[in-house]
Design a protein around this motif. Structure first.
Motif, PDB file in Angstrom:
ATOM      1  N   ALA A  48       0.835  -1.196   0.000  1.00  0.00           N
ATOM      2  CA  ALA A  48       0.000   0.000   0.000  1.00  0.00           C
ATOM      3  C   ALA A  48       0.863   1.238   0.000  1.00  0.00           C
ATOM      4  O   ALA A  48       1.963   1.248   0.525  1.00  0.00           O
ATOM      5  CB  ALA A  48      -0.912   0.021   1.227  1.00  0.00           C
TER       6      ALA A  48
ATOM      7  N   LEU B 269       4.219  -3.226   2.779  1.00  0.00           N
ATOM      8  CA  LEU B 269       4.083  -3.253   4.223  1.00  0.00           C
ATOM      9  C   LEU B 269       4.443  -4.607   4.795  1.00  0.00           C
ATOM     10  O   LEU B 269       5.051  -4.706   5.841  1.00  0.00           O
ATOM     11  CB  LEU B 269       2.645  -2.895   4.613  1.00  0.00           C
TER      12      LEU B 269
ATOM     13  N   VAL C 172       6.089   3.383   7.143  1.00  0.00           N
ATOM     14  CA  VAL C 172       4.735   3.917   7.167  1.00  0.00           C
ATOM     15  C   VAL C 172       4.773   5.346   6.665  1.00  0.00           C
ATOM     16  O   VAL C 172       5.615   6.130   7.092  1.00  0.00           O
ATOM     17  CB  VAL C 172       4.163   3.902   8.600  1.00  0.00           C
TER      18      VAL C 172
ATOM     19  N   TRP D  81     -10.124  -5.700   3.080  1.00  0.00           N
ATOM     20  CA  TRP D  81     -10.338  -4.318   2.633  1.00  0.00           C
ATOM     21  C   TRP D  81     -11.789  -4.069   2.216  1.00  0.00           C
ATOM     22  O   TRP D  81     -12.276  -2.957   2.346  1.00  0.00           O
ATOM     23  CB  TRP D  81      -9.357  -3.970   1.512  1.00  0.00           C
TER      24      TRP D  81
ATOM     25  N   GLN E  16      -8.604  -1.163   6.295  1.00  0.00           N
ATOM     26  CA  GLN E  16      -8.489   0.275   6.519  1.00  0.00           C
ATOM     27  C   GLN E  16      -8.228   0.583   7.991  1.00  0.00           C
ATOM     28  O   GLN E  16      -7.442   1.481   8.319  1.00  0.00           O
ATOM     29  CB  GLN E  16      -9.768   0.977   6.045  1.00  0.00           C
TER      30      GLN E  16
ATOM     31  N   THR F 265      -4.616  -0.054   8.732  1.00  0.00           N
ATOM     32  CA  THR F 265      -3.769   1.034   8.253  1.00  0.00           C
ATOM     33  C   THR F 265      -3.797   2.207   9.221  1.00  0.00           C
ATOM     34  O   THR F 265      -2.761   2.822   9.515  1.00  0.00           O
ATOM     35  CB  THR F 265      -4.237   1.490   6.860  1.00  0.00           C
TER      36      THR F 265
ATOM     37  N   ARG G  14      -1.664   1.562  12.306  1.00  0.00           N
ATOM     38  CA  ARG G  14      -0.226   1.629  12.053  1.00  0.00           C
ATOM     39  C   ARG G  14       0.338   3.033  12.253  1.00  0.00           C
ATOM     40  O   ARG G  14       1.492   3.200  12.649  1.00  0.00           O
ATOM     41  CB  ARG G  14       0.091   1.169  10.624  1.00  0.00           C
ATOM     42  N   TYR G  15      -0.457   4.049  11.957  1.00  0.00           N
ATOM     43  CA  TYR G  15       0.044   5.418  12.024  1.00  0.00           C
ATOM     44  C   TYR G  15       0.527   5.792  13.422  1.00  0.00           C
ATOM     45  O   TYR G  15       1.458   6.576  13.572  1.00  0.00           O
ATOM     46  CB  TYR G  15      -1.038   6.402  11.572  1.00  0.00           C
TER      47      TYR G  15
ATOM     48  N   GLN H 241       3.980  -1.846  14.855  1.00  0.00           N
ATOM     49  CA  GLN H 241       3.632  -2.033  13.449  1.00  0.00           C
ATOM     50  C   GLN H 241       3.818  -3.487  13.025  1.00  0.00           C
ATOM     51  O   GLN H 241       2.989  -4.046  12.298  1.00  0.00           O
ATOM     52  CB  GLN H 241       4.490  -1.117  12.578  1.00  0.00           C
TER      53      GLN H 241
ATOM     54  N   SER I 289       0.991  -6.044  11.696  1.00  0.00           N
ATOM     55  CA  SER I 289       1.170  -6.770  10.439  1.00  0.00           C
ATOM     56  C   SER I 289       0.931  -8.259  10.642  1.00  0.00           C
ATOM     57  O   SER I 289       0.284  -8.921   9.817  1.00  0.00           O
ATOM     58  CB  SER I 289       2.583  -6.530   9.895  1.00  0.00           C
TER      59      SER I 289
END
Length: 298
Positions: free
Chosen positions: A4, A9, A38, A192, A198, A201, A204-205, A212, A216
């Motif tokens: 992505a 990732l 990321v 997804w 989503q 994702t 992860r931020y 992370q 995963s």
């Protein structure tokens, strides 16, 4: 494997000692992968203030992504019904045969997942399929030697040279590893479609490197479990019994993280456990990797 934002990732089945999860045998060439990164957060422009009204609009309720994934409706959709999927008569012995074999599996997956996705409150969209060898350029980047799913294009990119090599070495093992790889990558598409990807994702931020990698592993182990929900529900018609079952079992029990590559897919022990659980139950309820202790996704 999921790619992505132009950066890979996590990594799916590779040859030999490549990035994870790998299969211990047959051994092939080694390839290295870099630690996942990321993209940095961007600051959204300040919205223009709306005119004052006598009745203020209701403030939207934010859903915590960790809670969303741990309590998702997908886990309440029940056992997957068989679609009487059957293997293609010709195995993935060359490029054209690998494409035909992958298409036959995808046709079964396209029949199996719509009910589950709809029952989870989401809209089913059949993922695309591209088979390739060497390198491939996508909006998610390129992945030499690796099969992956790209959320941007909602497409499975199936790397076939390694699968063809497995088939030529052991036709039954080659069929099982190709079937599992296709089911696993398609399961990323399901993640997804339903918002699980989503939410991952978003999580992860705010996570550090160790966090992370754990996220995963939760994502990848769930994809393996969901992929095997499909294979288990079609075990009889697909012919996963006898020697074929032993080769499937060898594949899932020997896939996982291997040093020195990042711990992004889970140990072989945990990969086998989640895969066997999905296969035996045929129910996504067995695949809630987001609500378990870190030890179960190590």
């Amino acid at each position: 494997m999921v790619a992505a934002g132009g950066v890979f990732l996590v990594v799916k089945l590779t040859q030999g000692n490549g990035a994870e999860p790998t299969v211990a045998a047959p051994a092939t060439t080694t390839s290295a992968t870099t630690e996942p990164t990321v993209p940095a957060k961007t600051t959204a422009p300040r919205p223009t203030r709306a005119p004052t009204t006598t009745t203020a609009p209701k403030k939207p309720v934010a859903v915590n992504p960790a809670t969303y994934n741990a309590t998702h409706r997908l886990y309440k959709t029940g056992a997957m019904r068989t679609v009487n999927c059957k293997q293609a008569k010709t195995g993935p012995g060359n490029g054209a045969q690998a494409l035909a074999y992958a298409k036959s599996i995808k046709a079964c997956l396209d029949r199996a997942w719509p009910r589950q996705v709809a029952a989870a409150g989401s809209r089913f969209r059949s993922p695309g399929l591209v088979v390739w060898g060497g390198t491939v350029n996508t909006p998610c980047g390129s992945g030499p030697g690796r099969s992956f799913y790209c959320p941007t294009t909602h497409t499975v990119y199936l790397e076939t040279p390694s699968l063809i090599a497995f088939y030529k070495q052991n036709p039954t093992f080659g069929r099982m590893i190709t079937s599992f790889t296709m089911a696993h990558e398609y399961a990323h598409g399901v993640q997804w479609m339903t918002g699980l990807g989503q939410a991952y994702t978003e999580l992860r931020y705010d996570a550090d490197t160790a966090g992370q990698l754990q996220l995963s592993r939760r994502l990848e182990l769930q994809a393996s479990c969901l992929g095997n929900v499909f294979l288990g529900s079609n075990r009889g018609s697909y012919g996963i019994n006898g020697y074929a079952y032993q080769m499937w079992l060898y594949d899932v029990n020997n896939s996982g993280d291997r040093p020195p590559y990042p711990r992004d897919h889970g140990s072989t022990t945990n990969h086998g456990a989640w895969s066997r659980a999905g296969f035996a139950s045929r129910n996504p309820a067995s695949c809630n990797t987001w609500a378990v202790s870190p030890a179960r996704v190590s």
